[in-house]
Write a protein that holds these residues in place. Structure first.
Motif, PDB file in Angstrom:
ATOM      1  N   ASP A  57      -9.082 -15.291  -3.018  1.00 56.75           N
ATOM      2  CA  ASP A  57     -10.191 -15.046  -1.950  1.00 56.75           C
ATOM      3  C   ASP A  57     -10.943 -15.587  -2.469  1.00 56.75           C
ATOM      4  O   ASP A  57     -11.348 -16.173  -3.545  1.00 56.75           O
ATOM      5  N   LYS A  91      -3.590  -7.658  10.159  1.00 55.12           N
ATOM      6  CA  LYS A  91      -4.106  -8.611   9.438  1.00 55.12           C
ATOM      7  C   LYS A  91      -4.567  -9.152  10.975  1.00 55.12           C
ATOM      8  O   LYS A  91      -3.372 -10.697  10.955  1.00 55.12           O
ATOM      9  N   ARG A 146      -9.577 -15.049   2.833  1.00 55.57           N
ATOM     10  CA  ARG A 146      -8.896 -15.409   2.328  1.00 55.57           C
ATOM     11  C   ARG A 146      -9.476 -17.024   2.504  1.00 55.57           C
ATOM     12  O   ARG A 146     -10.840 -17.285   3.289  1.00 55.57           O
ATOM     13  N   GLY A 150      -7.486  -4.034   2.698  1.00 58.03           N
ATOM     14  CA  GLY A 150      -6.554  -4.836   3.640  1.00 58.03           C
ATOM     15  C   GLY A 150      -7.002  -5.808   4.093  1.00 58.03           C
ATOM     16  O   GLY A 150      -6.979  -6.856   4.217  1.00 58.03           O
ATOM     17  N   GLU A 151      -8.578  -5.591   3.963  1.00 59.97           N
ATOM     18  CA  GLU A 151      -9.040  -7.147   4.722  1.00 59.97           C
ATOM     19  C   GLU A 151     -10.484  -6.063   4.372  1.00 59.97           C
ATOM     20  O   GLU A 151     -11.084  -5.304   4.212  1.00 59.97           O
ATOM     21  N   PRO A 152     -11.760  -7.649   4.457  1.00 61.70           N
ATOM     22  CA  PRO A 152     -12.765  -6.870   4.125  1.00 61.70           C
ATOM     23  C   PRO A 152     -13.116  -5.966   4.958  1.00 61.70           C
ATOM     24  O   PRO A 152     -12.941  -6.289   6.540  1.00 61.70           O
ATOM     25  N   ASP A 184     -14.178   0.958  -1.067  1.00 61.82           N
ATOM     26  CA  ASP A 184     -13.473  -0.255  -0.742  1.00 61.82           C
ATOM     27  C   ASP A 184     -12.199  -0.738  -1.434  1.00 61.82           C
ATOM     28  O   ASP A 184     -12.809  -1.396  -2.543  1.00 61.82           O
ATOM     29  N   THR A 185     -10.963  -0.468  -1.318  1.00 60.58           N
ATOM     30  CA  THR A 185     -10.766  -1.434  -2.477  1.00 60.58           C
ATOM     31  C   THR A 185      -9.847  -2.212  -2.019  1.00 60.58           C
ATOM     32  O   THR A 185      -9.234  -2.983  -1.063  1.00 60.58           O
ATOM     33  N   PHE A 186     -10.354  -2.988  -3.068  1.00 60.04           N
ATOM     34  CA  PHE A 186      -9.362  -5.314  -2.821  1.00 60.04           C
ATOM     35  C   PHE A 186      -8.223  -5.323  -3.713  1.00 60.04           C
ATOM     36  O   PHE A 186      -8.847  -4.213  -5.390  1.00 60.04           O
ATOM     37  N   TRP A 187      -7.232  -5.105  -3.430  1.00 57.81           N
ATOM     38  CA  TRP A 187      -6.408  -5.583  -4.210  1.00 57.81           C
ATOM     39  C   TRP A 187      -5.151  -6.429  -3.076  1.00 57.81           C
ATOM     40  O   TRP A 187      -5.578  -6.379  -2.125  1.00 57.81           O
ATOM     41  N   GLN A 188      -3.962  -6.495  -3.695  1.00 59.55           N
ATOM     42  CA  GLN A 188      -3.392  -7.682  -3.362  1.00 59.55           C
ATOM     43  C   GLN A 188      -1.531  -7.621  -3.151  1.00 59.55           C
ATOM     44  O   GLN A 188      -1.122  -5.993  -4.809  1.00 59.55           O
ATOM     45  N   THR A 189      -0.502  -7.494  -2.775  1.00 60.33           N
ATOM     46  CA  THR A 189       1.081  -7.049  -3.156  1.00 60.33           C
ATOM     47  C   THR A 189       0.387  -7.739  -4.748  1.00 60.33           C
ATOM     48  O   THR A 189       1.532  -7.062  -5.406  1.00 60.33           O
ATOM     49  N   THR A 236       0.729  -1.452  -0.023  1.00 65.10           N
ATOM     50  CA  THR A 236      -0.153   0.120   0.261  1.00 65.10           C
ATOM     51  C   THR A 236       0.944   1.324   0.100  1.00 65.10           C
ATOM     52  O   THR A 236       0.491   2.810  -0.864  1.00 65.10           O
TER      53      THR A 236
END
Ligand code: WT7
Length: 681
Positions: free
Chosen positions: A532, A641, A547, A419-421, A443-448, A343
């Motif tokens: 996810d 988390k 997850r 970061g999480e739901p 609400d941004t969903f993403w991953q490394t 992030t």
């Protein structure tokens, strides 16, 4: 897949004011551009690329890829053959082409209120050039890996951009990680130099960073890996004049600071940079040259070095930052994450700087010196776009609205979370109390792995549903699969996967391409598998359920931990909840719930009964908790988390916890073991 029209009821809309100026002002505009981005990615991203400087143009396809393991090696390439430099694009281009030299790049706000410093784009460029020359003088070349282990100071940004300028690959290790974790990461990527600082404060707590860094280097030596250069920034040391420091030394006295020094290895940042030239020609890199490695913890096994490359990552972070936060030149933006996480890489350093934005870089904690700190900073710098994590929101929510309402927050326009739901309860508090119903929540969903936002609302275009990450960003094509790998249509729940790459997707696991293929592409050939779970509702909205490894299977019914936790947190006594499965002879798994109560509330049987009832009513009898344990604190990773893997062991009274090196505070574990519930409620 995306509805033609945004649904009308049970959703929240952005205000007309926001829509007037927005880059994407309506759902129709979003839909139109989305189709273009998916059908003609070269054209869509070509428009984004026009803002940037390219030394030479790309030669092949805009995006080339294979997602199907049965057809050969997995690869993703974007603008192959083009040459550019990301540091040039985020600094020189802003200073010389866009005339933003005097614009503030960062307001640095230290741990201690009153520790502050302003850094312009011109100053940042000067420092980066100097430090790039320092790295070159130490023998660092294009392609070499550089390990960076620093607190949240401007010099951390300087160090990463200096690497990017000379084509070296940065590998930042979050400054909360242990010596063991740092050693493991240095060795995995075979770094040739370490950049660190003497120490820093997190709230009241002094962290002797150099001491830990030395311990890590010793561990490397013990395993026959030698790294013999360590550059140390003096952040807390006061005796010497630290001219040219971008983050001034802390005001707080630090008698316990320990700075071991080995003249054969250690080098002083300030002495090196003092004599360095401000001229440094960027090294022109190929689009697909590596930019950085960032380790992400696998649920099992050793951390994976996620590798991102230059051009795709640059385009993707720049475009998502601009559109998701609806960036305008007068914004002051603040992302509270640490640069040690993705992030921070994407939305403190690269995305905002690529847009010429002004950001706050905050060294401290949301609760220090008190729980109003965030809102004090919002007022101090007139923050208009604010980005934080559900865990921080829930933490502050515990203290009620009074600490928030002490400050005006009238500058706020958009709120973000990642970061999480985010449970709807926390979403509502963020929206109603922090934003006073005036600021859309993205609400941004993403991953490394994804480099930037992949499922997210666009603030003026997407009607919001609290707790839903809504729809895909441009270029992203999601699908929901069942266990047999079939794509599900309409309302459904299953594995969240993506069908084609976007520019910001990771390229490999450093040094282990096979692990990359196995982790993300093997289970369902032809798709990138996020790991996810996800549900699509009747309006086509996507809801991330957490997850897949954390799913519960109770009497053959799959339940998402997020759903049960959200039902618990809706009770006014509960601040946070974590639910795990505990093997059950009949049901397969029973529900073991850990609850953290709000400040000043005591746990008793009446409350326990209420909580059970609440979950039954919200979800159904199948989800009735079997065990509820009062948990004053929960085991979390340093990025906030909840470590459900550890909670599963506690629920089963198993002491072998596996790798807990990423745990933020290990003392909570003992407490939780002591207070285990042995009999079902
Ligand atoms: C995992 C990735 C991406 C930056 C921070 C975390 C979860 C992230 C959301 C969200 C629901 C989310 C997912 C994902 N996650 N954002 N908005 N809603 N879940 O990066 O450490 O790579 O973790 O975080 O489970 O896979 P990360």
């Amino acid at each position: 897949m995306i509805p033609d029209k945004a649904p009308g009821d049970d959703v929240l809309h952005a205000s007309g004011d926001l829509k007037k100026e927005a880059h994407i002002p309506s759902f129709e505009k979003y839909k139109e551009l989305y189709i273009k981005s998916v059908e003609s990615p070269g054209e869509f991203w070509g428009d984004v690329a026009k803002d940037f400087f390219w030394k030479t143009k790309y030669t092949g396809k805009f995006l080339d890829y294979n997602f199907d393991v049965t057809k050969g090696e997995i690869f993703v390439k974007c603008m192959e053959g083009a040459t550019t430099n990301i540091c040039y694009n985020v600094l020189d281009r802003n200073v010389y082409e866009r005339k933003l030299g005097d614009k503030v790049a960062f307001y640095w706000e230290g741990n201690e209120p009153g520790d502050e410093k302003t850094v312009t784009y011109r100053e940042l460029l000067q420092q980066v050039c100097k430090f790039a020359n320092v790295l070159k003088s130490q023998g660092v070349k294009k392609g070499d890996r550089v390990s960076i282990y620093m607190p949240m100071v401007v010099e951390l940004v300087v160090a990463m951009l200096a690497c990017a300028r000379i084509g070296a690959v940065h590998s930042i290790v979050f400054a909360g990680f242990s010596a063991e974790s740092l050693c493991e990461r240095i060795m995995d990527s075979q770094c040739c130099i370490l950049i660190t600082a003497d120490g820093f404060y997190r709230g009241d707590k002094l962290i002797n960073l150099k001491l830990i860094a030395d311990e890590a280097l010793q561990k490397c030596r013990d395993k026959s890996f030698t790294l013999d250069k360590c550059i140390m920034l003096k952040h807390l040391t006061k005796e010497e004049a630290l001219s040219g420091s971008l983050s001034p030394p802390a005001k707080r006295a630090c008698p316990d600071l320990q700075v071991p020094w080995n003249p054969e290895i250690d080098l002083c940042w300030h002495s090196l940079i003092g004599g360095a030239s401000e001229e440094c020609e960027p090294v022109w890199c190929d689009s697909e040259d590596p930019l950085f490695i960032l380790y992400t913890s696998g649920s099992t096994g050793k951390p994976k070095g996620v590798l991102h490359t230059v051009s795709g990552y640059m385009l993707y972070t720049a475009a998502t930052f601009k559109m998701v936060f609806d960036y305008h030149s007068d914004d002051v933006y603040w992302c509270t994450a640490d640069i040690g996480w993705i992030t921070g890489h994407s939305y403190i350093t690269y995305g905002p700087l690529a847009n010429g934005a002004t950001s706050v870089l905050f060294e401290g904690l949301p609760t220090y010196p008190d729980v109003s700190r965030m809102w004090e900073i919002v007022d101090k710098y007139h923050i208009s776009k604010f980005y934080t994590a559900p865990t921080a929101i829930r933490l502050l929510m515990k203290y009620g609205s009074e600490p928030v309402q002490k400050y005006k927050r009238t500058s706020l326009k958009i709120l973000g979370t990642v970061g999480e739901p985010i449970n709807p309860e926390a979403w509502q508090w963020y929206y109603n109390v922090v934003g006073e119903k005036k600021c859309p929540v993205v609400d941004t969903f993403w991953q490394t792995e994804t480099g930037g936002h992949v499922m997210t609302p666009l603030p003026a275009a997407t009607p919001m549903k609290p707790g839903s990450a809504t729809f895909p960003f441009f270029g992203v094509v999601p699908a929901i699969l069942n266990e047999s790998g079939e794509e599900l249509e309409g309302p459904s729940e299953g594995y969240l996967v993506f069908k084609q790459p976007w520019p910001g997707l990771m390229r490999t696991v450093y040094g282990n391409h096979e692990r990359f293929e196995t982790t993300y592409f093997k289970k369902f050939p032809g798709y990138y598998v996020t790991g996810d779970g996800c549900r699509r509702d009747k309006d086509g909205y996507y809801w991330i359920t957490g997850r897949i490894d954390d799913m519960l299977n109770v009497s053959g019914h799959l339940l998402s931990t997020a759903e049960v936790e959200s039902a618990l947190v809706e009770h006014e006594a509960v601040a946070e909840a974590a639910v795990v499965g505990r093997p059950h002879p009949v049901k397969g798994e029973s529900l073991y719930c850990f609850v953290t109560l709000n400040d000043g509330i005591n746990y008793n049987q009446k409350l326990e009964a209420e909580l059970k009832k609440q979950v039954r009513e919200k979800i159904g009898a199948i989800a009735t908790p079997d065990y509820i344990q009062n948990a004053p604190s929960l085991p979390k990773t340093r990025s906030g988390k909840i470590m459900r893997r550890v909670l599963r062991k506690i629920a089963c009274n198993e002491r072998d916890l596996g790798d807990v090196s990423t745990l933020a505070d290990s003392s909570v574990i003992e407490q939780l073991f002591e207070n285990r519930c042995c009999t079902a409620v």
